[in-house]
Design a protein around this motif. Sequence first.
Motif, PDB file in Angstrom:
ATOM      1  N   GLN B   5      36.010 -11.059  13.119  1.00 16.77           N
ATOM      2  CA  GLN B   5      35.867 -11.155  11.787  1.00 16.77           C
ATOM      3  C   GLN B   5      36.762 -12.560  11.322  1.00 16.77           C
ATOM      4  OE1 GLN B   5      34.348  -9.873   9.413  1.00 16.77           O
ATOM      5  NE2 GLN B   5      35.855 -10.907   7.803  1.00 16.77           N
ATOM      6  N   ASP B   7      37.395 -15.799   9.994  1.00 16.78           N
ATOM      7  CA  ASP B   7      36.472 -16.739   9.101  1.00 16.78           C
ATOM      8  C   ASP B   7      36.051 -17.818   9.817  1.00 16.78           C
ATOM      9  OD1 ASP B   7      38.842 -15.946   6.334  1.00 16.78           O
ATOM     10  OD2 ASP B   7      36.968 -14.932   7.051  1.00 16.78           O
ATOM     11  N   PHE B  41      21.602  -3.813  11.450  1.00 20.57           N
ATOM     12  CA  PHE B  41      22.920  -4.432  11.529  1.00 20.57           C
ATOM     13  C   PHE B  41      23.479  -4.351  13.085  1.00 20.57           C
ATOM     14  CE2 PHE B  41      23.452   0.263  11.016  1.00 20.57           C
ATOM     15  CZ  PHE B  41      24.412   0.677  12.137  1.00 20.57           C
ATOM     16  N   GLU B  47      35.370  -3.791  16.379  1.00 20.84           N
ATOM     17  CA  GLU B  47      35.012  -4.051  15.040  1.00 20.84           C
ATOM     18  C   GLU B  47      34.793  -2.473  14.186  1.00 20.84           C
ATOM     19  OE1 GLU B  47      31.797  -6.755  12.353  1.00 20.84           O
ATOM     20  OE2 GLU B  47      31.224  -5.556  14.087  1.00 20.84           O
ATOM     21  N   LEU B  49      32.725  -1.106  11.026  1.00 19.97           N
ATOM     22  CA  LEU B  49      31.839  -1.476  10.065  1.00 19.97           C
ATOM     23  C   LEU B  49      31.516  -0.053   9.197  1.00 19.97           C
ATOM     24  CD1 LEU B  49      29.153  -3.148   8.942  1.00 19.97           C
ATOM     25  CD2 LEU B  49      27.793  -1.659  10.515  1.00 19.97           C
ATOM     26  N   ASP B 236      36.080  -4.018   8.503  1.00 18.76           N
ATOM     27  CA  ASP B 236      35.863  -5.554   8.535  1.00 18.76           C
ATOM     28  C   ASP B 236      34.710  -5.859   7.791  1.00 18.76           C
ATOM     29  OD1 ASP B 236      38.127  -5.522  10.620  1.00 18.76           O
ATOM     30  OD2 ASP B 236      36.774  -4.983  12.017  1.00 18.76           O
ATOM     31  N   ARG B 237      33.670  -5.220   7.982  1.00 14.17           N
ATOM     32  CA  ARG B 237      32.633  -5.517   7.302  1.00 14.17           C
ATOM     33  C   ARG B 237      31.935  -4.176   6.565  1.00 14.17           C
ATOM     34  NH1 ARG B 237      27.796  -6.823  10.055  1.00 14.17           N
ATOM     35  NH2 ARG B 237      28.827  -5.791  11.730  1.00 14.17           N
ATOM     36  N   GLU B 249      25.507  -6.493   2.316  1.00 15.69           N
ATOM     37  CA  GLU B 249      26.232  -6.433   3.706  1.00 15.69           C
ATOM     38  C   GLU B 249      27.041  -7.750   3.620  1.00 15.69           C
ATOM     39  OE1 GLU B 249      24.297  -6.351   7.273  1.00 15.69           O
ATOM     40  OE2 GLU B 249      26.200  -6.688   8.470  1.00 15.69           O
ATOM     41  N   ALA B 250      28.504  -7.623   3.708  1.00 19.61           N
ATOM     42  CA  ALA B 250      29.415  -8.511   3.409  1.00 19.61           C
ATOM     43  C   ALA B 250      30.686  -8.151   4.184  1.00 19.61           C
ATOM     44  CB  ALA B 250      29.510  -9.035   2.033  1.00 19.61           C
ATOM     45  N   SER B 251      31.499  -9.135   4.486  1.00 18.10           N
ATOM     46  CA  SER B 251      32.684  -8.621   4.887  1.00 18.10           C
ATOM     47  C   SER B 251      33.531  -7.977   3.623  1.00 18.10           C
ATOM     48  CB  SER B 251      33.714  -9.954   5.194  1.00 18.10           C
ATOM     49  OG  SER B 251      34.202 -10.471   4.114  1.00 18.10           O
ATOM     50  N   THR B 252      34.710  -7.120   4.178  1.00 15.85           N
ATOM     51  CA  THR B 252      35.316  -6.398   3.200  1.00 15.85           C
ATOM     52  C   THR B 252      35.839  -7.069   2.055  1.00 15.85           C
ATOM     53  OG1 THR B 252      35.639  -4.879   5.261  1.00 15.85           O
ATOM     54  CG2 THR B 252      36.831  -4.516   2.986  1.00 15.85           C
ATOM     55  N   GLN B 254      34.923 -10.122   0.863  1.00 17.12           N
ATOM     56  CA  GLN B 254      33.886 -10.480   0.060  1.00 17.12           C
ATOM     57  C   GLN B 254      33.486  -9.328  -1.019  1.00 17.12           C
ATOM     58  OE1 GLN B 254      30.908 -12.417   2.540  1.00 17.12           O
ATOM     59  NE2 GLN B 254      32.014 -14.130   2.535  1.00 17.12           N
TER      60      GLN B 254
END
Lengths: 306, 589
Positions: B5, B7, B41, B47, B49, B236-237, B249-252, B254
């Motif tokens: 995760q 950046d 995905f 991770e 998800l 995380d996502r 779908e995006a990172s948490t 975002q």
Amino acid sequence: MPTYILRRLLQSALILLGVSFITFFLLFVLPADPVRQIAGRSASAAVVESIRQQLGLDQPFLVQFGRYLSGLVQGDLGRSYLQKSEVSELIASRLPATLLLMVAAIFCELVIGLAMGIIAALRRDSFTDQALMMTSFVTVSAPQFVVSLLMLYVFAVKLGWFPIGGYGTFRHLVLPAVTLGILGSGWYSRMMRSSMIDVMRTDYIRTARSKGLTRARVVLGHALPNAILPIIAMIGIDIGVFMGGIVVVESVFGWPGIGQLAWQAIQRIDIPIIMGVTLVSAVAIVLGNLLADLIAPFIDPRIKLK
Amino acid sequence: MSAAQTDTGATLAPEVLSVQDLTVSVRTPAGDRPLVENLSFTLRRGETLAIAGESGSGKSITSLAIMGLLPPPAVRITAGSVRLGDTDLTKLPEAQMRSLRGARIAMIFQEPMTSLNPVLTVGAQLTEAIRAHTDASRAEARKQALAALHAVRLSQPEQRLKQYPHELSGGMRQRVMIAMALALRPEVLIADEPTTALDVTVQSEVLDLLRDLQREFGTAIILITHDMGVVAEMADRVIVMKAGKAVEEASTRQIFASPQMPYTQDLLAAVPRMGKGKPRPETPTETVARLSDVVVRFPLKGGILGRTIAQVHAVEHVSFDIRRGETFALVGESGCGKSTIAKAIVGIAPHQGRIEIAGQSFADLDAAGQKALRRRVQIVFQDPMAALDPRMTVGTLIAEPLLIHGIGSLAEQRARASELMQRVGLTTDQLDRYPHEFSGGQRQRICIARALALQPDLIIADESVSALDVSVQARVLDLLQALQREFGIAFLFISHDMAVVENISDRVAVMYLGQIVETGTRAQVFGNPQHPYTRRLIDAVPVPDPSHIRTALPRLAGEVPSPVHVLGQGPARLVMRDIGDGHLVAQQA
């Protein structure tokens, strides 16, 4: 546990009192006259009256019942009118045969019924399922004497695999036990099917599958113990139905049990025997139910007896 | 936060699971209908998800498809692949899939109460999972099972092995489920609503545990949930799903900071948040219901004569009053007695103490008077499907209270029913339909219409919005508040959801083990919580904001004490102290 059993037995005593009262009352109001049966058709009115007085059958109902009860409390079931012997001795000599048949028949019932139910549930809505349920429907609705005679004709008369009737060896036991088993299996298979279908839908079966267990393990290890719970309660109740069926089956197969004894006694209105057999049946039903309730907590730990 | 995760994306952990264009369909008489469409995905080691969405979005079907547990033969994978390492699970024969299931991919489910087999001991169920995949002997498997119970921080693990599921609480059972799933250190853990059925304080403990175990074992987690608060805390996502398709779908970070799609924006807007409650108008002081010193105890019988030997102390010395037009909230965790109070108020639970509705008490009235008094209070329950007779039309259901109380002619009753249907946002032409033809939110509207039929002074909403999706929940709450303004109805709002309570209530009472531990206005209880239990409840609520840092909760020393006491004994009565303006707090022992 001991307090539970004690309380249940006390309740049972009340049930037996009720059963004996009702049976005695029904026999009292019966239009047929037992004294006439004893005395024979050609006996004079005076002879009939003297027998009636001898047996105390001229007394009012409550007096007769009271006398019967006081005998019962002392373990005296009375004397047969026609067989000239103690009812308790007659029953004791025939009870082992009936118990043997009962155990064997319930075993057959469960094996046939549960297997059919499990297979039908696992293949739900398939041809197999429909065929099995059709079969169970037939066994539930077929008259007992028809099935008994059919079994006798095919397996004893035609094929000669088993003796036509009688008592003594394992081969004598097979036909009546299997016949009773087939007759009773219909209820069990239908109940097992629906119970199994419900259990297979539960979350814990999904959990068992998600652990990667084999299908056999899921069905036999996880589903079966849960699905069988309602069946156990049913065995207790079923003993009552069973006692009715045994009268017919024992007579057809010439099995010297209390069913046959009852059959003969009913035909000749031998009141002490009818009373005795009814009470023994009632005791069997009460004990069967108690046993079923005592077994249940061993399978389902959530059940607490109090 | 996991390596994947970062950046910069510099240190990506290896991929463990990859789902490509997954389509799951159900066979219907009209042909195949997709339940999940073209879902793709990937999941990396360590991770988390989250797959978030409302009911019917296909999130649970996705998890069952990955596990190979779709209910055959109607539901099946019709396209796409699920790769675990190099293996395509969709092409695997059942025997091989079985050897992966539970060993390399494991799953925990929503309902800990029903997910364990009631007739097998915890130990049997744990060792069985281990022995299904390893050659471990009985003794070795037992040792591993014990280690797994230690890992999930279950107290007294030795004894737990011998216990049956019903002897454990919901939180303990979910720990056992987690122990079972993680005993063989699977690469992927699918957690399908793992904490939805748990109390909020237990939820936070279980989420903590999952996070710790993930850090320790490096398990990749797919978290299926409808709760955006849980998403923010754990993931995380995020993939947001709607009607079988991935919407976004995006990172948490975002997703919460700048959701791109309108659906995601709506979903996030509907999530009840603490501190978002609008100021509410002053309510008159006229009392609709008054409870004084209400006690409800249920006898437990035993012995040969079946005499009472112990009592469940469900409600102990509870007093409060509800004023016209206000929302009085009763909060607490399962088993605290809040629903028993509701039953006592409508006169269906035997109680001591005094309950007055509009100045009258059931205890003082004859049968006719009691019936008349019942018109004043109505209940809306949690599960609308269970509360509506499936064989009656909606019109009949709504008019039934009028029929029972003999109000109006049949034609008038029907007219009233159609009026109420419109008032709760349904249409008159739906009057002759049956409950199963409606959605969950619509059914709850029908229950509300039925409760309104008698124009009661007080409506008891017993977890009435708890089973609804957040977007539906928000609309039903709006409806309740609009009805309150219009008719001046008082609500007794029973809930375990602190955020919802904070949003809609005027006054609040917090219950614990049958007693009120704190009560006051919303501002007093939420703005200045004094009792440790109140604080604990508030702190445990997952906050739908990934940047929120949760204050570490002290772990409870043990389970909630039992409310069962032998005859003649009982819990100590709490003494309430006024700390200003009617803000009452139970004094600490």
